[in-house]
Motif scaffolding. Sequence first.
Motif, PDB file in Angstrom:
ATOM      1  N   LEU A  39      49.756  -9.134 -37.580  1.00 19.25           N
ATOM      2  CA  LEU A  39      49.427  -8.335 -38.756  1.00 19.25           C
ATOM      3  C   LEU A  39      50.698  -7.698 -39.298  1.00 19.25           C
ATOM      4  O   LEU A  39      51.578  -7.291 -38.540  1.00 19.25           O
ATOM      5  CB  LEU A  39      48.447  -7.217 -38.403  1.00 19.25           C
ATOM      6  N   PHE A  40      50.766  -7.607 -40.624  1.00 17.32           N
ATOM      7  CA  PHE A  40      51.823  -6.845 -41.281  1.00 17.32           C
ATOM      8  C   PHE A  40      51.138  -5.751 -42.099  1.00 17.32           C
ATOM      9  O   PHE A  40      50.229  -6.035 -42.882  1.00 17.32           O
ATOM     10  CB  PHE A  40      52.686  -7.743 -42.151  1.00 17.32           C
ATOM     11  N   VAL A  41      51.588  -4.512 -41.880  1.00 17.04           N
ATOM     12  CA  VAL A  41      50.893  -3.344 -42.405  1.00 17.04           C
ATOM     13  C   VAL A  41      51.851  -2.521 -43.257  1.00 17.04           C
ATOM     14  O   VAL A  41      52.986  -2.247 -42.840  1.00 17.04           O
ATOM     15  CB  VAL A  41      50.368  -2.462 -41.251  1.00 17.04           C
ATOM     16  N   THR A  42      51.401  -2.124 -44.444  1.00 12.32           N
ATOM     17  CA  THR A  42      52.180  -1.162 -45.220  1.00 12.32           C
ATOM     18  C   THR A  42      51.831   0.230 -44.724  1.00 12.32           C
ATOM     19  O   THR A  42      50.712   0.704 -44.874  1.00 12.32           O
ATOM     20  CB  THR A  42      51.889  -1.276 -46.726  1.00 12.32           C
ATOM     21  N   ASP A  43      52.797   0.871 -44.088  1.00  7.60           N
ATOM     22  CA  ASP A  43      52.617   2.210 -43.535  1.00  7.60           C
ATOM     23  C   ASP A  43      53.145   3.177 -44.593  1.00  7.60           C
ATOM     24  O   ASP A  43      54.300   3.601 -44.564  1.00  7.60           O
ATOM     25  CB  ASP A  43      53.389   2.310 -42.223  1.00  7.60           C
ATOM     26  N   ALA A  44      52.271   3.534 -45.521  1.00 11.28           N
ATOM     27  CA  ALA A  44      52.689   4.121 -46.794  1.00 11.28           C
ATOM     28  C   ALA A  44      53.535   5.372 -46.646  1.00 11.28           C
ATOM     29  O   ALA A  44      54.625   5.480 -47.223  1.00 11.28           O
ATOM     30  CB  ALA A  44      51.465   4.411 -47.661  1.00 11.28           C
ATOM     31  N   SER A  45      53.057   6.356 -45.894  1.00  9.53           N
ATOM     32  CA  SER A  45      53.787   7.618 -45.833  1.00  9.53           C
ATOM     33  C   SER A  45      54.963   7.588 -44.874  1.00  9.53           C
ATOM     34  O   SER A  45      55.748   8.541 -44.833  1.00  9.53           O
ATOM     35  CB  SER A  45      52.827   8.755 -45.458  1.00  9.53           C
ATOM     36  N   ASN A  46      55.085   6.512 -44.089  1.00  2.00           N
ATOM     37  CA  ASN A  46      56.302   6.300 -43.301  1.00  2.00           C
ATOM     38  C   ASN A  46      57.326   5.471 -44.061  1.00  2.00           C
ATOM     39  O   ASN A  46      58.449   5.284 -43.596  1.00  2.00           O
ATOM     40  CB  ASN A  46      55.982   5.625 -41.971  1.00  2.00           C
ATOM     41  N   HIS A  47      56.918   4.913 -45.214  1.00  2.00           N
ATOM     42  CA  HIS A  47      57.799   4.100 -46.056  1.00  2.00           C
ATOM     43  C   HIS A  47      58.309   2.857 -45.310  1.00  2.00           C
ATOM     44  O   HIS A  47      59.458   2.438 -45.492  1.00  2.00           O
ATOM     45  CB  HIS A  47      58.988   4.927 -46.558  1.00  2.00           C
ATOM     46  N   THR A  48      57.460   2.281 -44.485  1.00  2.78           N
ATOM     47  CA  THR A  48      57.855   1.129 -43.673  1.00  2.78           C
ATOM     48  C   THR A  48      56.796   0.036 -43.697  1.00  2.78           C
ATOM     49  O   THR A  48      55.650   0.260 -44.090  1.00  2.78           O
ATOM     50  CB  THR A  48      58.077   1.540 -42.206  1.00  2.78           C
ATOM     51  N   ILE A  49      57.235  -1.142 -43.247  1.00  4.31           N
ATOM     52  CA  ILE A  49      56.315  -2.245 -42.997  1.00  4.31           C
ATOM     53  C   ILE A  49      56.274  -2.439 -41.490  1.00  4.31           C
ATOM     54  O   ILE A  49      57.306  -2.661 -40.851  1.00  4.31           O
ATOM     55  CB  ILE A  49      56.783  -3.548 -43.678  1.00  4.31           C
ATOM     56  N   ARG A  50      55.079  -2.359 -40.920  1.00  2.00           N
ATOM     57  CA  ARG A  50      54.928  -2.461 -39.474  1.00  2.00           C
ATOM     58  C   ARG A  50      54.352  -3.834 -39.110  1.00  2.00           C
ATOM     59  O   ARG A  50      53.635  -4.451 -39.903  1.00  2.00           O
ATOM     60  CB  ARG A  50      53.984  -1.369 -38.942  1.00  2.00           C
ATOM     61  N   LYS A  51      54.657  -4.287 -37.940  1.00  2.00           N
ATOM     62  CA  LYS A  51      54.118  -5.536 -37.410  1.00  2.00           C
ATOM     63  C   LYS A  51      53.270  -5.216 -36.189  1.00  2.00           C
ATOM     64  O   LYS A  51      53.686  -4.463 -35.309  1.00  2.00           O
ATOM     65  CB  LYS A  51      55.256  -6.485 -37.025  1.00  2.00           C
ATOM     66  N   VAL A  52      52.062  -5.798 -36.142  1.00  2.00           N
ATOM     67  CA  VAL A  52      51.145  -5.578 -35.034  1.00  2.00           C
ATOM     68  C   VAL A  52      50.746  -6.939 -34.464  1.00  2.00           C
ATOM     69  O   VAL A  52      50.201  -7.778 -35.187  1.00  2.00           O
ATOM     70  CB  VAL A  52      49.880  -4.811 -35.476  1.00  2.00           C
ATOM     71  N   THR A  53      51.030  -7.171 -33.196  1.00  2.00           N
ATOM     72  CA  THR A  53      50.663  -8.440 -32.567  1.00  2.00           C
ATOM     73  C   THR A  53      49.182  -8.442 -32.208  1.00  2.00           C
ATOM     74  O   THR A  53      48.503  -7.402 -32.255  1.00  2.00           O
ATOM     75  CB  THR A  53      51.481  -8.691 -31.303  1.00  2.00           C
ATOM     76  N   MET A  54      48.681  -9.601 -31.805  1.00  4.05           N
ATOM     77  CA  MET A  54      47.281  -9.710 -31.399  1.00  4.05           C
ATOM     78  C   MET A  54      46.980  -8.823 -30.195  1.00  4.05           C
ATOM     79  O   MET A  54      45.841  -8.401 -29.994  1.00  4.05           O
ATOM     80  CB  MET A  54      46.935 -11.162 -31.093  1.00  4.05           C
ATOM     81  N   ALA A  55      48.002  -8.539 -29.404  1.00  2.64           N
ATOM     82  CA  ALA A  55      47.826  -7.676 -28.231  1.00  2.64           C
ATOM     83  C   ALA A  55      47.906  -6.197 -28.581  1.00  2.64           C
ATOM     84  O   ALA A  55      47.698  -5.335 -27.718  1.00  2.64           O
ATOM     85  CB  ALA A  55      48.874  -8.007 -27.178  1.00  2.64           C
ATOM     86  N   GLY A  56      48.225  -5.878 -29.847  1.00  2.82           N
ATOM     87  CA  GLY A  56      48.306  -4.497 -30.271  1.00  2.82           C
ATOM     88  C   GLY A  56      49.683  -3.881 -30.154  1.00  2.82           C
ATOM     89  O   GLY A  56      49.843  -2.667 -30.309  1.00  2.82           O
ATOM     90  N   GLU A  57      50.702  -4.705 -29.922  1.00  6.65           N
ATOM     91  CA  GLU A  57      52.067  -4.190 -29.840  1.00  6.65           C
ATOM     92  C   GLU A  57      52.592  -3.937 -31.257  1.00  6.65           C
ATOM     93  O   GLU A  57      52.627  -4.838 -32.096  1.00  6.65           O
ATOM     94  CB  GLU A  57      52.974  -5.181 -29.133  1.00  6.65           C
ATOM     95  N   VAL A  58      53.014  -2.718 -31.514  1.00  4.11           N
ATOM     96  CA  VAL A  58      53.453  -2.307 -32.854  1.00  4.11           C
ATOM     97  C   VAL A  58      54.966  -2.138 -32.869  1.00  4.11           C
ATOM     98  O   VAL A  58      55.537  -1.463 -32.013  1.00  4.11           O
ATOM     99  CB  VAL A  58      52.788  -0.991 -33.277  1.00  4.11           C
ATOM    100  N   THR A  59      55.597  -2.744 -33.849  1.00  3.30           N
ATOM    101  CA  THR A  59      57.021  -2.547 -34.090  1.00  3.30           C
ATOM    102  C   THR A  59      57.224  -2.264 -35.577  1.00  3.30           C
ATOM    103  O   THR A  59      56.374  -2.606 -36.408  1.00  3.30           O
ATOM    104  CB  THR A  59      57.852  -3.781 -33.691  1.00  3.30           C
ATOM    105  N   THR A  60      58.336  -1.635 -35.895  1.00  3.55           N
ATOM    106  CA  THR A  60      58.692  -1.428 -37.297  1.00  3.55           C
ATOM    107  C   THR A  60      59.455  -2.660 -37.750  1.00  3.55           C
ATOM    108  O   THR A  60      60.568  -2.913 -37.291  1.00  3.55           O
ATOM    109  CB  THR A  60      59.539  -0.163 -37.461  1.00  3.55           C
ATOM    110  N   PHE A  61      58.823  -3.436 -38.635  1.00  3.76           N
ATOM    111  CA  PHE A  61      59.411  -4.707 -39.062  1.00  3.76           C
ATOM    112  C   PHE A  61      60.593  -4.475 -39.993  1.00  3.76           C
ATOM    113  O   PHE A  61      61.677  -5.026 -39.792  1.00  3.76           O
ATOM    114  CB  PHE A  61      58.339  -5.566 -39.726  1.00  3.76           C
ATOM    115  N   VAL A  62      60.394  -3.669 -41.020  1.00  3.51           N
ATOM    116  CA  VAL A  62      61.471  -3.310 -41.936  1.00  3.51           C
ATOM    117  C   VAL A  62      61.261  -1.884 -42.430  1.00  3.51           C
ATOM    118  O   VAL A  62      60.149  -1.375 -42.463  1.00  3.51           O
ATOM    119  CB  VAL A  62      61.578  -4.259 -43.153  1.00  3.51           C
ATOM    120  N   GLY A  63      62.348  -1.266 -42.836  1.00  4.51           N
ATOM    121  CA  GLY A  63      62.298   0.090 -43.342  1.00  4.51           C
ATOM    122  C   GLY A  63      62.666   1.109 -42.281  1.00  4.51           C
ATOM    123  O   GLY A  63      62.725   0.800 -41.084  1.00  4.51           O
TER     124      GLY A  63
END
Length: 361
Positions: free
Chosen positions: A286-310
Amino acid sequence: MPPTIFRNEGRACTTCAHTPSRATRNPPRVFKHPSSKMNETPAAYRYSGRFHSHETTFGFAVLCVKRALLAYLICFSTQIVGQQYVWRTLAGAMPGGRDGPGDQAQFYYPYGMTSDASGNLYVADDLNHTVRKVLPNGTVLTLAGKAGYAGAVNGLGALARFNRPSGVAVDSSGNVYVCDRGNQCIRKISPAGEVTTFAGSLGAAGSADGNASQARFRQPRGIAADANGVIYVADTESHTIRKILTDGTVTTLAGLSLTTGSSDGLGGLARFNLPTSLCVSSGGDLFVTDASNHTIRKVTMAGEVTTFVGLAGQSGNVNGSPSVAKFSRPGGVCITASGDLLVSDTFNQSIRRITSSGNVT
């Protein structure tokens, strides 16, 4: 300018924006914008312009039409200035809720959008409290709900009621899933137009996981479906990403309810701040717009979250590598067939392209 759906038939570009307008004075228009040059004759409208979103989120959908990848986005506009693009009106006229041929149809505050394999668009028509379907030729139909009538009723087609629908997603069977944010739940529209409550309880806000009737949401706005029919929801004001199985069972994939932050990590250790929109890659990420963090986050099927960009908490308008690029309240996001992301960078009044390696333009 009235709310309309446009298709850009000019040259390819990666960013666009326009001058701001008040939502109360100028309802949003829906634009259809390609990431590659169309092989069709330009027609009808030529604007010199940039496009901008004011007090709203962009909605996106992507599909292939005549070998050209098209992205659909929602934004406000009044005046067009700057670089020149060629547009053809696909659908829309004066603000309202009328169905019909493209040049007669009306929208009012269209918010989220998706597409199916046949090239049909599905639009959450927010202030009409309806879900609309736009055929490839521009003909607009109301799939469910009645224009101007908010409510919380299941039923067939026009008998159903929504309350400010926002995100929409469609599965491979033709079912349409709707973030009915004013009703705090996820609705399902069958191919026959039958509306049911897929998960959550009409009008009951919360964050509980559980079966379809036990689960609760809080102002959900973004929604996506994967190839297996699993639904993912950006539960915006819970600050979480939710997962809904085909039987309606809801779990929290990432984030902690009502707890804001920007931490990366697994599942409940991660934090979001108003996640607004999301899309699913062919690999299931998953790629998520994290609006108030001003970032794009990546979430794997296992639920691992990383900051993709920003950079979390740092707004800006900077292109470049993942650790350098900056956004300002990113709204909608979609993924192209090549794996690039297209992001509506709302307060920067632009559409940003992110390659699979994270380079931002």
